[in-house]
Enzyme design. Sequence first.
Site, PDB file in Angstrom:
ATOM      1  N   LYS A 107      84.506 130.499  14.659  1.00 44.44           N
ATOM      2  CA  LYS A 107      83.937 129.333  15.353  1.00 44.44           C
ATOM      3  C   LYS A 107      85.019 128.652  16.204  1.00 44.44           C
ATOM      4  CE  LYS A 107      80.407 128.847  11.892  1.00 44.44           C
ATOM      5  NZ  LYS A 107      80.115 128.478  10.520  1.00 44.44           N
ATOM      6  N   GLN A 127      81.575 123.927   6.312  1.00 43.82           N
ATOM      7  CA  GLN A 127      81.333 125.334   5.993  1.00 43.82           C
ATOM      8  C   GLN A 127      80.810 125.477   4.564  1.00 43.82           C
ATOM      9  OE1 GLN A 127      81.614 127.992   8.242  1.00 43.82           O
ATOM     10  NE2 GLN A 127      80.565 129.063   6.579  1.00 43.82           N
ATOM     11  N   ASP A 141      74.265 121.662  12.641  1.00 42.85           N
ATOM     12  CA  ASP A 141      73.678 122.704  11.788  1.00 42.85           C
ATOM     13  C   ASP A 141      72.186 122.442  11.555  1.00 42.85           C
ATOM     14  OD1 ASP A 141      75.227 124.820  11.078  1.00 42.85           O
ATOM     15  OD2 ASP A 141      76.170 123.842   9.359  1.00 42.85           O
TER      16      ASP A 141
END
Length: 297
Positions: free
Chosen positions: A53, A97, A120
């Site tokens: 990322k 994460q 997200d």
Amino acid sequence: MEPTIIDGKKVAASALNDVRAEIASLSNRGVQPGLAVVLVGDDPASRAYVGSKERTCNDLGMFSLKKELPADTTQEALLGLIDELNDDPRVHGILVQSPPPPQIDEAAVVRALDPAKDVDGFHPANVAKLALEDATGFVPCTPLGCQRLLTAYDIPIEGAHVVVVGRSLIVGKSLGLLLMAKGEAANATVTIAHSRTRDLAAITRSADIVVAAIGRPHFLTETHIREGAVVIDVGINRVEDTSKKKGYRLVGDVDFDAVAPKCQAITPVPGGVGPMTIAMLMMNTVKACRQQTGLDS
Ligand code: NDP
């Protein structure tokens, strides 16, 4: 039948090119989109995801902030960092994460995120917006990626029977909501199946589009798929392979070799849905930046 192999790398590269152009145009207006990625602990797979990322952000010209915390980080300390990032004007998107270490209450961490920075799409406010078909919210990246693959290959979604196997928020449930919504690249008739579903094969065989988001290697076989169906395989599973340097290889939830000959189109693993997820994360971050800076168009 010779199936179309849906090339996720190609579609993701094209999506990232669009994102790159948007970032360049924002930068001409003095704004740089920024993404913060928080990693708690040292799980090697999580570390690899976070690294990729960060590399993608850098490659696109996006501001990237990587926060690495030790495995024994307390909930309080993590929530303190989330508060800081919520207030940091350089950061338009925040991602923690998954999975965090066991002492962390992941749901509470997600709720602590500013929903405007929840790229997200897991915050309850964004889940509600997806259900309410409010386009100002953030849709989880993997379902967005699946939808984009279908549209990139001109696979009709409207009116199609889509069977999604798996009901997690991160994939199955959100994809179901996305594809059953009213509007473009949607209007599907959606069935969600899960581990308690009776006669799964009969249900998946009735689908025009089957999405596998199960987490079991090669679980769907030729008996689950009808001739001419489209198959999107979200699964990423490690199976032992001594011929590989790492000792394993990645396979999907679909037995590709058995299923592909029956399909109109199918995604491979790797190289199908996987590359799309990160591209959609970058897209969501640019959207967050536009919303927060008022540069909506
Ligand atoms: P979860 O474990 O959260 O969900 C799995 C789902 O599969 C559950 O709903 C479960 O049912 C269902 N399931 C399990 N066994 C069966 C069965 N025998 N028959 C029917 N349904 C079953 O996993 P995720 O949704 O997070 O991930 C699914 C897969 O997708 C994994 O391989 C993961 O690695 C991959 N993934 C890939 C991403 C990408 O970028 N390509 C991103 C995210 C995930 P129940 O609810 O009843 O337990």
